[in-house]
Write a protein that holds these residues in place. Structure first.
Motif, short mmCIF file in Angstrom:
data_model
loop_
_atom_site.label_atom_id
_atom_site.label_comp_id
_atom_site.label_asym_id
_atom_site.label_seq_id
_atom_site.Cartn_x
_atom_site.Cartn_y
_atom_site.Cartn_z
N TRP A 85 -126.43 -50.12 -70.00
CA TRP A 85 -125.52 -49.06 -69.60
C TRP A 85 -125.80 -48.50 -68.22
O TRP A 85 -124.91 -47.96 -67.57
CB TRP A 85 -125.51 -47.95 -70.66
N TRP A 86 -127.03 -48.64 -67.75
CA TRP A 86 -127.33 -48.15 -66.40
C TRP A 86 -126.60 -48.97 -65.34
O TRP A 86 -126.41 -48.52 -64.20
CB TRP A 86 -128.83 -48.15 -66.13
N MET A 87 -126.12 -50.18 -65.73
CA MET A 87 -125.37 -51.00 -64.79
C MET A 87 -123.99 -50.42 -64.47
O MET A 87 -123.29 -50.92 -63.60
CB MET A 87 -125.22 -52.42 -65.35
N VAL A 88 -123.61 -49.37 -65.21
CA VAL A 88 -122.35 -48.71 -64.91
C VAL A 88 -122.36 -48.18 -63.47
O VAL A 88 -121.32 -48.16 -62.79
CB VAL A 88 -122.09 -47.55 -65.90
N ILE A 89 -123.54 -47.77 -62.99
CA ILE A 89 -123.62 -47.17 -61.65
C ILE A 89 -123.28 -48.18 -60.55
O ILE A 89 -122.36 -47.94 -59.75
CB ILE A 89 -125.01 -46.55 -61.42
N PRO A 90 -123.98 -49.35 -60.47
CA PRO A 90 -123.59 -50.31 -59.42
C PRO A 90 -122.18 -50.86 -59.64
O PRO A 90 -121.47 -51.14 -58.67
CB PRO A 90 -124.64 -51.42 -59.54
N CYS A 91 -121.77 -51.00 -60.90
CA CYS A 91 -120.42 -51.47 -61.19
C CYS A 91 -119.40 -50.45 -60.67
O CYS A 91 -118.38 -50.83 -60.07
CB CYS A 91 -120.25 -51.67 -62.70
N TYR A 92 -119.69 -49.19 -60.85
CA TYR A 92 -118.78 -48.12 -60.40
C TYR A 92 -118.64 -48.12 -58.88
O TYR A 92 -117.53 -47.97 -58.35
CB TYR A 92 -119.32 -46.77 -60.87
N VAL A 93 -119.75 -48.30 -58.19
CA VAL A 93 -119.72 -48.31 -56.72
C VAL A 93 -118.88 -49.49 -56.21
O VAL A 93 -118.04 -49.33 -55.32
CB VAL A 93 -121.14 -48.37 -56.14
N LEU A 94 -119.10 -50.68 -56.79
CA LEU A 94 -118.32 -51.85 -56.39
C LEU A 94 -116.85 -51.67 -56.76
O LEU A 94 -115.95 -52.03 -55.98
CB LEU A 94 -118.88 -53.11 -57.05
N SER B 204 -98.01 -45.41 -61.72
CA SER B 204 -96.95 -46.39 -61.91
C SER B 204 -97.11 -47.15 -63.23
O SER B 204 -98.21 -47.49 -63.64
CB SER B 204 -96.94 -47.38 -60.75
N TRP B 205 -95.98 -47.43 -63.85
CA TRP B 205 -95.99 -48.20 -65.09
C TRP B 205 -96.30 -49.67 -64.86
O TRP B 205 -96.54 -50.40 -65.82
CB TRP B 205 -94.64 -48.06 -65.79
N VAL B 206 -96.28 -50.12 -63.62
CA VAL B 206 -96.59 -51.52 -63.33
C VAL B 206 -97.87 -51.65 -62.50
O VAL B 206 -98.16 -52.72 -61.98
CB VAL B 206 -95.41 -52.21 -62.58
N GLN B 207 -98.63 -50.59 -62.42
CA GLN B 207 -99.82 -50.62 -61.58
C GLN B 207 -100.90 -51.58 -62.07
O GLN B 207 -101.79 -51.97 -61.31
CB GLN B 207 -100.42 -49.22 -61.46
N HIS B 208 -100.82 -51.98 -63.33
CA HIS B 208 -101.86 -52.84 -63.88
C HIS B 208 -101.89 -54.23 -63.26
O HIS B 208 -102.88 -54.94 -63.40
CB HIS B 208 -101.69 -52.94 -65.40
N ILE B 209 -100.81 -54.61 -62.56
CA ILE B 209 -100.84 -55.91 -61.89
C ILE B 209 -101.85 -55.91 -60.74
O ILE B 209 -102.25 -56.98 -60.26
CB ILE B 209 -99.45 -56.32 -61.36
N LYS B 210 -102.29 -54.72 -60.34
CA LYS B 210 -103.28 -54.65 -59.26
C LYS B 210 -104.69 -54.98 -59.73
O LYS B 210 -105.65 -54.85 -58.98
CB LYS B 210 -103.24 -53.26 -58.61
N ILE B 211 -104.80 -55.45 -60.97
CA ILE B 211 -106.10 -55.88 -61.47
C ILE B 211 -106.66 -57.02 -60.62
O ILE B 211 -107.87 -57.23 -60.56
CB ILE B 211 -106.00 -56.31 -62.95
N ILE B 212 -105.77 -57.76 -59.93
CA ILE B 212 -106.23 -58.88 -59.11
C ILE B 212 -107.15 -58.39 -57.98
O ILE B 212 -108.00 -59.13 -57.51
CB ILE B 212 -105.07 -59.69 -58.53
N PHE B 213 -106.97 -57.15 -57.55
CA PHE B 213 -107.83 -56.61 -56.49
C PHE B 213 -109.24 -56.32 -57.00
O PHE B 213 -110.16 -56.09 -56.19
CB PHE B 213 -107.22 -55.34 -55.91
N PHE B 214 -109.41 -56.31 -58.31
CA PHE B 214 -110.71 -55.97 -58.88
C PHE B 214 -111.43 -57.19 -59.45
O PHE B 214 -112.43 -57.06 -60.15
CB PHE B 214 -110.52 -54.90 -59.97
N LEU B 215 -110.92 -58.38 -59.10
CA LEU B 215 -111.59 -59.62 -59.52
C LEU B 215 -113.03 -59.70 -59.01
O LEU B 215 -113.90 -60.23 -59.70
CB LEU B 215 -110.79 -60.83 -59.06
N PRO B 216 -113.33 -59.21 -57.77
CA PRO B 216 -114.73 -59.23 -57.33
C PRO B 216 -115.68 -58.51 -58.30
O PRO B 216 -116.84 -58.91 -58.44
CB PRO B 216 -114.69 -58.52 -55.97
N VAL B 217 -115.18 -57.46 -58.96
CA VAL B 217 -116.01 -56.74 -59.93
C VAL B 217 -116.24 -57.63 -61.15
O VAL B 217 -117.37 -57.77 -61.63
CB VAL B 217 -115.35 -55.41 -60.35
N ALA B 218 -115.16 -58.24 -61.66
CA ALA B 218 -115.29 -59.11 -62.82
C ALA B 218 -116.16 -60.32 -62.52
O ALA B 218 -116.95 -60.77 -63.36
CB ALA B 218 -113.91 -59.56 -63.29
#
Length: 324
Positions: free
Chosen positions: A96-105, A145-159
């Motif tokens: 759970w402490w990994m939430v911190i670096p994950c949050y920053v990224l 926005s109701w369609v904002q979830h398509i912006k998940i592609i911008f968060f692929l570096p986190v995944a």
């Protein structure tokens, strides 16, 4: 403590795993509405103009719609994150402490997602909802926005970084929750340290400003330091005028608020000649599109092609100069 080397997640247990993800926003919802009620009650006597009935109701319905859609998409989004996690050779254990670096990224990616959403019209259409309110209060945070979830592609570096999916989703929920309290005028400037590091209410008010000096500034969601690094920071040094530079025709209609920009994009692309022009109206910078359409309007006006005196540049679906 082991960090890397976690086993893939069994997709057969995905339903159980998704239910284990803490519903932080759901838990926080009663407190959020309590603070909205407090702000509304106090503002009635101090600043009655802060809450507009039509806008407030619209904000609530936009927020409810967003929560409903997020609920429907939760399992699918979770599946995508888990599938990516399973493909990585550097999977991290659930610490759970990994939430911190994950949050920053996550916040770093959010900065660029947010910035791109102001400079490319298609993505702006998924974000304009948030800037459509002309009164700045806590309910503006519901305008997502109701369609904002398509912006998940911008968060692929986190995944792709290998964070455990539960860590990813907790960090994301905390990031969304953080942005609630910055949408108020009751919290003035905080001590310099906080103003320098964090996206405080003062810093975020600037982001919602429609003045030229405030447009396309302060994109940071939690950390304003990204704006300082990449040259998009602007301090709050004059009273902010909120909303878009053009007025919405139906500011109480949540469907219109969510989709009016997509409708305008379709109209512009339909009337545009050639692929290059259509692409420009789809992904061009809102500032460039504004000036292009204004130039076209002025040309028509000079050649007496505008027959109806009621037709103005707004009828050409002008969007905010430089975006919001």
């Amino acid at each position: 403590m082991n960090i890397f080397g976690a086993s893939p997640i069994d997709l057969n247990t995905l339903t159980n795993l998704s239910t284990e993800a803490p519903e932080i926003i759901v838990w926080a919802a009663p407190f959020m509405f309590l603070f909205v009620l407090i702000e509304w009650f106090v503002s009635r006597k101090q600043h009655p103009e802060m809450y507009n009935k039509v806008e407030t109701i619209a904000s609530i319905f936009v927020g409810i719609g967003n929560v409903f859609i997020a609920f429907l998409l939760k399992f699918g989004l979770f599946f995508i994150v888990v599938a990516v996690y399973n493909l990585l050779p550097w999977r991290m254990f659930l610490n759970w402490w990994m939430v911190i670096p994950c949050y920053v990224l996550l916040d770093f990616c959010s900065y660029w997602s947010h910035r791109i959403s102001h400079h490319q019209r298609f993505w702006w259409a998924t974000h304009v909802v948030h800037h459509s309110g002309e009164n700045y209060n806590l309910t503006v945070s519901f305008r997502l926005s109701w369609v904002q979830h398509i912006k998940i592609i911008f968060f692929l570096p986190v995944a792709l970084s290998g964070f455990h999916p539960l860590v990813f989703f907790v960090a994301n929920q905390v990031a969304v929750l953080f942005q609630f309290w910055v949408h108020t005028e009751y919290i003035k400037k905080l001590p310099p340290f906080f103003e320098y590091i964090f996206a405080t209410p003062s810093n975020h008010r600037v982001h919602h400003g429609s003045q030229e000096k405030y447009i396309n500034k302060n994109f940071g969601a939690t950390f304003i330091i990204w704006d300082r690094i990449f040259g998009t920071y602007e301090p709050e040094d004059e009273k902010v005028i909120y909303g878009l530079t053009h007025k919405l025709e139906k500011k109480g209609n949540p469907f219109y608020i969510n989709f009016h920009e997509f409708i305008d994009i379709w109209k512009d692309m339909r009337d545009a000649k050639g692929f290059k022009k259509k692409w420009f109206f789809l992904f061009g910078d809102p500032s460039d599109i504004y000036h292009e359409k204004l130039k076209s309007f002025n040309h028509l006006e000079q050649n007496n092609s505008v027959k109806d005196e009621s037709v103005t540049p707004n009828h050409f679906h002008l969007i905010k100069e430089n975006g919001n």
